[in-house]
Write an enzyme that holds these catalytic residues in place. Structure first.
Site, PDB file in Angstrom:
ATOM      1  N   GLN A  97       9.727   7.466  -1.904  1.00  0.00           N
ATOM      2  CA  GLN A  97       9.463   7.030  -0.537  1.00  0.00           C
ATOM      3  C   GLN A  97      10.588   6.096  -0.091  1.00  0.00           C
ATOM      4  OE1 GLN A  97       6.297   4.204   0.717  1.00  0.00           O
ATOM      5  NE2 GLN A  97       5.550   5.895   1.976  1.00  0.00           N
ATOM      6  N   TYR A 178       5.849  -0.404   9.188  1.00  0.00           N
ATOM      7  CA  TYR A 178       7.267  -0.667   8.876  1.00  0.00           C
ATOM      8  C   TYR A 178       8.170  -0.028   9.947  1.00  0.00           C
ATOM      9  CZ  TYR A 178       5.060  -2.266   4.657  1.00  0.00           C
ATOM     10  OH  TYR A 178       4.244  -2.945   3.796  1.00  0.00           O
ATOM     11  N   ARG A 225       5.613  10.447   5.893  1.00  0.00           N
ATOM     12  CA  ARG A 225       4.269   9.876   5.943  1.00  0.00           C
ATOM     13  C   ARG A 225       4.047   9.156   7.266  1.00  0.00           C
ATOM     14  NH1 ARG A 225       0.698   5.828   1.964  1.00  0.00           N
ATOM     15  NH2 ARG A 225      -0.942   7.372   1.795  1.00  0.00           N
ATOM     16  N   GLY A 315      -4.316   6.477  -4.221  1.00  0.00           N
ATOM     17  CA  GLY A 315      -3.610   5.247  -4.509  1.00  0.00           C
ATOM     18  C   GLY A 315      -4.234   4.431  -5.619  1.00  0.00           C
ATOM     19  N   ARG A 316      -5.212   3.591  -5.230  1.00  0.00           N
ATOM     20  CA  ARG A 316      -5.678   2.536  -6.126  1.00  0.00           C
ATOM     21  C   ARG A 316      -6.153   3.020  -7.496  1.00  0.00           C
ATOM     22  NH1 ARG A 316      -8.632  -0.269  -1.148  1.00  0.00           N
ATOM     23  NH2 ARG A 316      -8.579   1.938  -0.549  1.00  0.00           N
TER      24      ARG A 316
END
Ligand SMILES: Cc1cc2nc3c(=O)[nH]c(=O)nc-3n(C[C@H](O)[C@H](O)[C@H](O)COP(=O)(O)O)c2cc1C
Length: 358
Positions: A97, A178, A225, A315-316
């Site tokens: 990424q 971002y 993304r 993810g987590r």
């Protein structure tokens, strides 16, 4: 279709549809060089269909976090080459990424004179610095037209380095507040040139970056993304009509490029917005329902079997479960994430989570 069905994704084929979501872990020191521990961490997770690395900065000015890795210098590129080699040796696949942090930073983190954004609007609140102290978010410098070209070229150069390092592809980070996401939102982009104003204008820079990166490394090695209406870091997208128009313009601009995939973080992947963007995109969709609820085995399975998405980003659960795929296949329990060691530090809470067989 199940989570275990293979999936053609650009230049590669995934053996399953469980994608390790990008997660910032800030263990790459001041120099932003990912070391052997980072390579080990990713290699441990190689049974996922595809690993997406943490957000990696393409220029010092775009670094968002102390300890975040970069892809700017030869040393950083060599570090990533070791990551790619370790993941491939373990039988995995990995995209990087590429993330320009935009205004989500501070000059004491970047070590540069300024930070940049579409417009000179600071995030309200405080940023955590490398030494653990806090400071108000600085007012960023609005990028000039020349500045935009430079930021675009940094994405291109970073992507080239990633591919040269043996990484399988790059994911452009246009989500989570971002820089690229900042261009899309009317709250963070109030430019009055060709890159601000209408939904089409706000989408233009992101499309231009994607085009330039595709021209350098090929569309089959580039994904992107997005996170429509993920209202974070003051990148607010609260007007549903504007969101639809902006992201439709974006995906319409991306569709002809033939990217490897579109990854969408959105609370309702089955909802109208995400599914219409998917139709507009016409390629592989990776879904993730966001931070609200930790993605479970059931949710991940349903997203794929109900054909809401082609693959699911998780993810987590990947933080604490290097062998998540095997655990889910066997119906085994997941290890719990230790919150204190998510960011920074060493091997503890990073490479020492046990596998089932241990
Ligand atoms: C520690 C942590 C770091 C993250 N860093 C990134 C990142 O660098 N880039 C990104 O796009 N998303 C990042 N995310 C978001 C995840 O990719 C994912 O969307 C989120 O964790 C929700 O999915 P989950 O419920 O499966 O955890 C991060 C999430 C966590 C928990």
């Amino acid at each position: 279709m199940t989570l275990l069905s293979p999936l053609a994704l650009g230049a590669i084929t995934l053996p399953n549809r469980l994608v390790m979501a990008p997660m910032t872990r800030t263990r790459s020191g001041d120099d932003g060089v990912p070391g052997p521990m980072v390579a080990e961490y990713y290699a441990q997770r190689a049974s996922s269909g595809l690993i997406i690395t943490e957000g990696v900065y393409p220029s010092r000015e775009s670094r968002a976090y102390a300890g975040q890795p970069g892809i700017v210098t030869d040393e950083q590129q060599a570090g990533w080459a070791a990551v790619a080699e370790a993941v491939h040796e373990a039988g995995g696949r990995v995209f990087m990424q590429v993330m320009n942090g935009g205004r989500v930073s501070h000059t004491s983190i970047t070590g540069t004179e300024r930070i940049v954004a579409p417009s000179a609007i600071a995030i309200e609140g405080e940023v955590r610095l490398g030494d653990g102290s806090k400071a108000p978010y600085p007012v960023p410098e609005a990028l000039t037209i020349e500045g935009l070209a430079q930021v675009r070229d940094e994405f291109v150069a970073a992507s080239r380095r990633a591919i040269d390092a043996g990484i399988d592809g790059v994911e452009l980070h246009a989500a989570n507040g971002y820089l690229l996401h900042e261009f899309l939102s009317p709250a963070s982009n109030v430019r009055d040139d060709a890159y601000g104003g209408s939904p089409e204008a706000r989408a233009r820079f992101v499309i231009g970056v994607a085009e330039a990166v595709v021209a350098e490394v090929g569309a089959d090695r580039v994904g992107i993304r997005i996170s429509p209406s993920h209202n974070i870091q003051d990148v607010l997208e609260t007007d549903a009509d504007d969101v639809r128009q902006t992201y439709t313009a974006l995906v319409r601009g991306l569709a002809p490029l033939g990217l490897a995939y579109l990854s969408v973080l959105h609370a309702e992947p089955a909802g109208e917005l995400v599914q219409s963007l998917r139709a507009e995109f016409g390629g592989v969709l990776i879904a993730n329902s966001g931070f609200g609820v930790v993605t479970t085995h059931d949710e991940a399975t349903a997203l794929v079997t109900d054909e809401v998405a082609d693959a699911v980003a998780v993810g987590r659960h990947y933080i604490a479960n290097p062998d998540l795929l095997e655990r889910w296949e066997r119906g085994a329990e997941e290890n719990e994430v230790v919150a204190a060691t998510i960011y920074g530090g060493g091997a503890s809470g990073y490479t020492d989570y046990p596998r089932l067989s241990a």
